[in-house]
Design a protein around this motif. Sequence first.
Motif, short mmCIF file in Angstrom:
data_model
loop_
_atom_site.label_atom_id
_atom_site.label_comp_id
_atom_site.label_asym_id
_atom_site.label_seq_id
_atom_site.Cartn_x
_atom_site.Cartn_y
_atom_site.Cartn_z
N UNK A 20 0.86 -1.19 0.00
CA UNK A 20 0.00 0.00 0.00
C UNK A 20 0.89 1.24 0.00
N UNK A 21 0.62 2.14 -0.93
CA UNK A 21 1.40 3.37 -1.06
C UNK A 21 0.47 4.57 -1.04
N UNK A 22 0.96 5.70 -0.53
CA UNK A 22 0.31 6.97 -0.83
C UNK A 22 0.73 7.36 -2.24
N UNK A 23 -0.21 7.89 -3.01
CA UNK A 23 0.13 8.30 -4.38
C UNK A 23 1.29 9.29 -4.37
N UNK A 24 1.34 10.14 -3.34
CA UNK A 24 2.39 11.18 -3.27
C UNK A 24 3.78 10.56 -3.11
N UNK A 97 -10.51 -7.46 -2.28
CA UNK A 97 -9.74 -7.91 -1.13
C UNK A 97 -8.76 -6.83 -0.67
N UNK A 98 -7.98 -6.27 -1.60
CA UNK A 98 -7.09 -5.18 -1.19
C UNK A 98 -7.88 -3.98 -0.68
N UNK A 99 -9.07 -3.79 -1.24
CA UNK A 99 -9.95 -2.70 -0.79
C UNK A 99 -10.19 -2.77 0.72
N UNK A 100 -10.24 -3.99 1.27
CA UNK A 100 -10.48 -4.14 2.71
C UNK A 100 -9.39 -3.45 3.54
N UNK A 101 -8.21 -3.31 3.00
CA UNK A 101 -7.13 -2.65 3.74
C UNK A 101 -7.06 -1.15 3.52
N UNK A 102 -7.83 -0.63 2.57
CA UNK A 102 -7.70 0.79 2.21
C UNK A 102 -8.19 1.70 3.34
N UNK A 103 -9.31 1.33 3.99
CA UNK A 103 -9.81 2.15 5.10
C UNK A 103 -8.79 2.23 6.23
N UNK A 133 -17.67 3.17 -2.24
CA UNK A 133 -17.89 2.13 -1.25
C UNK A 133 -17.62 2.75 0.11
N UNK A 134 -18.37 2.30 1.11
CA UNK A 134 -18.08 2.77 2.47
C UNK A 134 -17.47 1.61 3.25
N UNK A 135 -16.26 1.86 3.78
CA UNK A 135 -15.57 0.84 4.59
C UNK A 135 -15.69 1.25 6.05
#
Length: 354
Positions: A20-24, A97-103, A133-135
């Motif tokens: 997981x990265x920040x775009x910046x 699945x990766x979405x679960x880690x975004x929040x 989507x709301x996490x």
Amino acid sequence: MSGDGIRCMQMRGGSSKGAYFLAADLPTDSGERDDLLLRVMGSPDERQVDGIGGGHPLTSKVAVVSPSSDGNADVDFLFLQVVPDRAIVTDAQTCGNLLAGVGPFAIERGLVPVAGATTDVRVRIVNPAPSLVVATVSTPDGRVSYDGDTVMAGTPFPAAPVHLEFPGDHSPVFPTGRLVDRFAGVEVTCVHAGMPVLLVRAADLGVEGVESPDVLEADDGLRARVEAIRLEAGPAMGLGDVRDTTVPKITIVSAPRHGGTVTTRTFIPHRVHTAIGVLGAVSVAAGVLAPGTVASTSGATGDPVRVEHPSGFFDVSVELDGDGPDTRLRRSSVVRTARKLSDGLVWPRSGKAT
Ligand code: NQM
């Protein structure tokens, strides 16, 4: 960037794992970014031994997160699939699945403040088409908690739940405008409720539908048939030439064996999933609920559809609108877990990836 290292958090998201990265913290030019990610993950190499990828599509994934310019979202989530054994980074699909880690990641990086015992993070999925989507993330003591009792097939240990609610954009779920098509001589339902998926009856491919991923992957004849179906279906679904992309997926469906709604085995699209993808499961559930598809199951209700897969089952809550080829997705929701594995710097190998 910091020195030669790049800030990166490794997380298990659902039954997958990624960086997981920040775009910046990444190059803004997509070509430079993809070249860098290939070197970070260790591609192209089946084992990805010179990088942090796990040598399988399910452990060679990247999430790029940034503050959202959309007033309805807190953060944007760009998903990139890094192909282990080829120098390909594709944004043709997202990954639930990766979405679960975004929040959790967005809270950890200070993009979203903790709101109480749980914190809602409004995520805009950027690719392949924007959707919201709301996490709901567990934040009991003013920070993200990964500990909990939620058990999720496809990962051996319990953890805190992440509830994902997809409002649905009311787009049609049958992209060819038909409930059943015929590709490479086989009846197929093309469905898209977040992930483009081809549903095919196990019997029509000459398999039982309960074989292990290893057995299915070792069957060269089956793999060739699956790929022939995919190559014909891709253009019909509006995806163009899909030879080098990771969509559509192919899900082999058969009767449930353990009290669920349907048994699945999913080619993603060359390896066979050890469980099933999140949005892949939502798409399968939509195909099961709508009458007239190759997967329709009489008596199935959307609350939940229990999708059996190689390592257990996945409950998906789905509501559809309309009927026949004009069926649309009203909403869906799933519960996943995620866990921070490491946080620090990664060092890509030097030079160019290709
Ligand atoms: O369908 C694998 C995964 C996925 C995708 C794949 C996913 C989804 O399990 O939303 O999560 O189908 O390539 O990570």
